[in-house]
Write an enzyme that holds these catalytic residues in place. Sequence first.
Site, short mmCIF file in Angstrom:
data_model
loop_
_atom_site.label_atom_id
_atom_site.label_comp_id
_atom_site.label_asym_id
_atom_site.label_seq_id
_atom_site.Cartn_x
_atom_site.Cartn_y
_atom_site.Cartn_z
N VAL A 166 0.87 -1.17 0.00
CA VAL A 166 0.00 0.00 0.00
C VAL A 166 0.91 1.22 0.00
O VAL A 166 1.93 1.23 0.70
CB VAL A 166 -0.92 0.02 1.24
CG1 VAL A 166 -1.83 1.24 1.22
CG2 VAL A 166 -1.73 -1.26 1.33
N CYS A 167 0.57 2.21 -0.82
CA CYS A 167 1.25 3.51 -0.75
C CYS A 167 2.76 3.32 -0.98
O CYS A 167 3.17 2.57 -1.88
CB CYS A 167 0.91 4.16 0.59
SG CYS A 167 1.23 5.92 0.72
N THR A 168 3.58 3.96 -0.18
CA THR A 168 5.03 3.85 -0.37
C THR A 168 5.58 2.50 0.09
O THR A 168 6.79 2.28 0.02
CB THR A 168 5.77 4.98 0.37
OG1 THR A 168 5.30 5.04 1.72
CG2 THR A 168 5.54 6.32 -0.29
N GLY A 169 4.72 1.60 0.49
CA GLY A 169 5.16 0.22 0.69
C GLY A 169 5.76 -0.35 -0.59
O GLY A 169 6.65 -1.22 -0.53
#
Lengths: 280, 280
Positions: A166-169
């Site tokens: 998710v996101c900057t994951g």
Amino acid sequence: MTRDTHPHATHPNPRPTHRRTFLTTTAATTVLAGAATLGAAPAPARREPAPHEAATGRTERERNGPRVGILLYPGFTLLDATGPTEVLGRLPDADVALIGERRGQVRTDTGDVAVTADLAVDEVERLDVLLVPGGGIEGVVAAIDNPALLNWIRRVHRHTRWTTSVCTGSVILAAAGLLTGRRATTHWASAEYIESTYGVAYVAERFVRSGKLLTSAGVSAGIDMALLLAAELAGEEVARAAQLALEYDPAPPFDSGNAAEASQELRDLALRLLADSTAG
Amino acid sequence: MTRDTHPHATHPNPRPTHRRTFLTTTAATTVLAGAATLGAAPAPARREPAPHEAATGRTERERNGPRVGILLYPGFTLLDATGPTEVLGRLPDADVALIGERRGQVRTDTGDVAVTADLAVDEVERLDVLLVPGGGIEGVVAAIDNPALLNWIRRVHRHTRWTTSVCTGSVILAAAGLLTGRRATTHWASAEYIESTYGVAYVAERFVRSGKLLTSAGVSAGIDMALLLAAELAGEEVARAAQLALEYDPAPPFDSGNAAEASQELRDLALRLLADSTAG
């Protein structure tokens, strides 16, 4: 909390309907009415708790469904991790575990919240689903500078059914070498970074599937991605029921969540909110 | 984590642009690029940490904005609490605290996750916003059978700007006597219960405002409600920027979150998922 000590026994408004009734009745059935039915239902067969359950206080219900691991690291973004956890935790017999480099409390990017890692990475070898949330800048930078953590991600990834972010994951997955040359997404503000640094083909979509790698856009997009995962893991009907269970019929009061449609001023203000709300 | 120990100092890809650049540049600015700017910015003036910050490890940034308290109780629903926490934690100088009956870890309805209450109710007298999440049946029943907890809610409510709930959190507000005769919403499956038990006029909307009481529908609806709260607390432009920061441009893969449009079979399956995923 166990069913044996269900407080409903002393509650002034018991509704002692049988569980079968709970599952088949119509408008009169409410979530709270369900309390009574659970209390009245025969206790399920107990199995021996797994070692990590005994050690952590996690529950003893049957968990023969998909095993989902949510990675926590200092500075992760709360909703990145908790949105998908909420969705996937509703799947039949799902075993959702929060995993940290060590067991214990892990604080979010804003510093406002600590969530417990019930398992340490060295206790986890196999997962059906690995999910890596995004985080504040310091948290993500520390994660991608942590070879042991990246090694663990690579090792678990070998046997997952789905490796997700998710996101900057997705920056962390990219740093682990899992996204090179692939289509993927991330938070809109990290799109250029992930392309220039890791050779990822950024796609401005809510979630992007590339083989068994599944990445989602910023923060809230993890909820949407998790519903797709739910359908893959448990079938579309169950995914739809999970969506209804969580009443996910989104109706934000504003229509400002799409970076492609936002003014530069609003984008700048959004980045400033993120920077200023990040603990430091 | 403090800025003094920012790991970026040793990171192989520093981008030492000045913070001013971060706030005014365009496409080249990424969230990760922001890391460098934070590292390069002059350290902000420090103030003495508040006692609860020193005790809990919460961060030292300036918190002159709205004070938001999220109530945790055993069996609360994760996303009910964390969705609004994510939104409200992005507001300028917001002080968001998770509050339990006692300090310490509080486990969710599914048993999969423990979140830390950094403050105990007897440490909190004044809040700008009180938010009560919903929970699993046992958790909500225990909460409404807890006079000390209901007393605390009533006491804090006297001075709030907003007293709010997500999902079956409105049952707890109702049990505290705050919703009698008012319009309010809750999880679709608890609509009849809250009407018949507490004399609440259920409204099937995403969130419902009645004076300073603001209730939202099931689980995910708390995110939508929090954006309205954000606008009330910090202005619409900031609320819109927070929405963009969290990339909240929802696009679920299915369109099954609305109970009024769902078949009875799907509603039954949703209730079964909720019951079976609840720890017992």
